[in-house]
Enzyme design. Structure first.
Site, short mmCIF file in Angstrom:
data_model
loop_
_atom_site.label_atom_id
_atom_site.label_comp_id
_atom_site.label_asym_id
_atom_site.label_seq_id
_atom_site.Cartn_x
_atom_site.Cartn_y
_atom_site.Cartn_z
N SER A 147 8.58 29.99 118.21
CA SER A 147 7.28 30.99 118.07
C SER A 147 7.82 32.54 118.76
CB SER A 147 6.48 30.39 119.26
OG SER A 147 5.47 31.86 119.01
N TYR A 160 3.55 28.02 126.99
CA TYR A 160 4.20 28.06 125.73
C TYR A 160 5.74 28.65 125.44
CZ TYR A 160 2.70 28.31 120.36
OH TYR A 160 2.69 28.02 119.15
N1 NAP Z 1 -0.40 29.49 114.81
C1 NAP Z 1 0.74 30.02 115.32
O1 NAP Z 1 0.17 31.30 114.75
C2 NAP Z 1 1.82 29.62 115.12
C3 NAP Z 1 2.87 30.97 115.85
C4 NAP Z 1 4.44 30.39 116.07
C5 NAP Z 1 4.92 29.00 116.12
N2 NAP Z 1 3.71 28.21 115.70
C6 NAP Z 1 3.88 27.03 115.75
O2 NAP Z 1 3.93 25.73 114.57
C7 NAP Z 1 3.67 25.08 114.49
C8 NAP Z 1 2.39 24.35 113.72
O3 NAP Z 1 1.41 25.05 114.08
P1 NAP Z 1 -0.07 25.17 113.48
O4 NAP Z 1 -0.60 26.73 113.50
O5 NAP Z 1 0.57 24.80 112.14
O6 NAP Z 1 -0.22 23.85 114.66
P2 NAP Z 1 -1.88 22.99 113.86
O7 NAP Z 1 -2.80 24.12 112.62
O8 NAP Z 1 -2.72 23.01 115.14
O9 NAP Z 1 -1.70 21.85 113.12
C9 NAP Z 1 -1.29 20.74 114.37
C10 NAP Z 1 -0.63 19.90 113.33
O10 NAP Z 1 0.33 19.44 114.41
C11 NAP Z 1 -0.96 17.78 114.88
N3 NAP Z 1 -0.48 17.93 115.58
C12 NAP Z 1 -1.05 18.31 117.17
N4 NAP Z 1 -0.57 17.94 118.86
C13 NAP Z 1 0.10 16.62 118.03
C14 NAP Z 1 -0.31 15.80 119.06
N5 NAP Z 1 0.11 15.57 120.43
N6 NAP Z 1 1.48 14.62 118.58
C15 NAP Z 1 1.12 14.54 117.66
N7 NAP Z 1 0.15 15.38 116.23
C16 NAP Z 1 0.07 16.73 116.98
C17 NAP Z 1 -2.32 18.05 114.33
O11 NAP Z 1 -2.26 16.89 113.85
P3 NAP Z 1 -3.74 16.40 115.06
O12 NAP Z 1 -4.23 17.20 115.93
O13 NAP Z 1 -4.00 15.05 113.64
O14 NAP Z 1 -2.81 15.07 115.81
C18 NAP Z 1 -0.95 19.01 113.01
O15 NAP Z 1 -0.76 18.28 112.00
C19 NAP Z 1 3.25 24.21 115.90
O16 NAP Z 1 4.09 24.06 117.10
C20 NAP Z 1 3.09 25.67 116.97
O17 NAP Z 1 3.15 26.11 118.10
C21 NAP Z 1 1.82 28.33 115.23
#
Ligand code: NAP
Length: 247
Positions: A147, A160
């Site tokens: 991130s 985070y």
């Molecule tokens: N969105 C942003 O702005 C952003 C920015 C920078 C970095 N990121 C990083 O990118 C990655 C993906 O983020 P996203 O925005 O795509 O999130 P998201 O839309 O909330 O999706 C999260 C995914 O991870 C799974 N997950 C969450 N907690 C879990 C757990 N304890 N065990 C197993 N699976 C789990 C969820 O499925 P289930 O809920 O079914 O488990 C889902 O498939 C993360 O690492 C996040 O920190 C996101």
């Protein structure tokens, strides 16, 4: 092809992991996708099979449970003969300042954002090394969703950001230790991306001003196509506007 390239995508049911899984499927990869919620996972897998005609294995695994994390790596090895791309997208963010960061919050984020990636890497490294040896010119890739908060600290994202900074460091170390044998790791460090994770931010930041999951998947796919001579430690993706180093 009898033995297509394969990828394992954590958090592959939706959001950024879902978008990367989609692009990998479009390029013919056989996939293992993992998440906690089985229904969403099965839906995603069914769609990928139908649209792209690839093999998709689903594994329900909670990244807070090390046994389930290790079982996920083993399940991929049982199903497929190789592992070319490991995508570490499952992640969790809870906002809160350093002053009041609870032990519980810190433990949860350390478990999902750092301990699980380490355990899954340990479990899958033999598979990644094997694939790298099968295709020495291309090697095997690890792509970890870090991130912007791990690159430049952001007030209110203390735990985070710290876990994501650690993940960036982990990718660097892995490449130093493994890239001469063809396994290289890249962290991707975006600002706010429009997914379920950032729903809480929509009252302060217009969804249209956020990065798209397609932006992140595009970078991930570029990494998968690099030769084994290239190591990219971290890709920082900023949002358009007058500040570069902010989420
Ligand atoms: N969105 C942003 O702005 C952003 C920015 C920078 C970095 N990121 C990083 O990118 C990655 C993906 O983020 P996203 O925005 O795509 O999130 P998201 O839309 O909330 O999706 C999260 C995914 O991870 C799974 N997950 C969450 N907690 C879990 C757990 N304890 N065990 C197993 N699976 C789990 C969820 O499925 P289930 O809920 O079914 O488990 C889902 O498939 C993360 O690492 C996040 O920190 C996101």
């Amino acid at each position: 092809m009898t033995n297509p390239r394969t990828a394992l995508v954590t958090g592959g049911s939706r959001g950024i992991g879902g978008a990367i899984a989609e692009r990998l499927a479009a390029e013919g990869y056989s996939l293992t996708i993992a998440a906690r919620q089985e229904a969403a996972l099965l839906d995603a897998a069914q769609r990928l099979r139908k649209v792209h005609g690839v093999e998709v294995h689903t594994v329900v695994a909670d990244m807070t449970d090390e046994d389930q994390v290790r079982a996920l790596g083993a399940a991929h090895a049982e199903r497929f003969e190789r592992l070319d791309v490991l995508v570490l997208a499952a992640g969790l963010g809870t906002a809160g300042p350093v002053a009041t960061m609870s032990k519980k919050t810190l433990e949860l984020m350390l478990n999902v954002n750092l301990r699980a990636p380490i355990a899954l890497l340990q479990e899958t490294l033999p598979q990644l090394r094997k694939s790298a040896a099968l295709e020495p010119g291309r090697g095997a890739k690890v792509i970890a969703l870090a991130s912007m908060a791990g690159v430049a600290g952001e007030a209110g994202l203390a735990a985070y950001g710290a876990t994501k900074a650690a993940l960036i460091s982990l990718c660097e170390t892995l490449s130093l230790e493994e890239s001469s044998a063809g396994v290289a790791a890249t962290a991707i460090s975006p600002g706010y991306v429009d997914t379920d994770m950032t729903a809480w931010k929509r009252s302060q930041l217009d969804q249209a001003a956020m990065l798209t999951t397609g932006d992140i998947a595009e970078m991930a796919m570029a990494i998968t196509r690099l030769s084994s001579n290239a190591v990219v430690p971290n890709i920082v993706i900023s949002r358009a506007g007058s500040e570069l180093w902010r989420a």
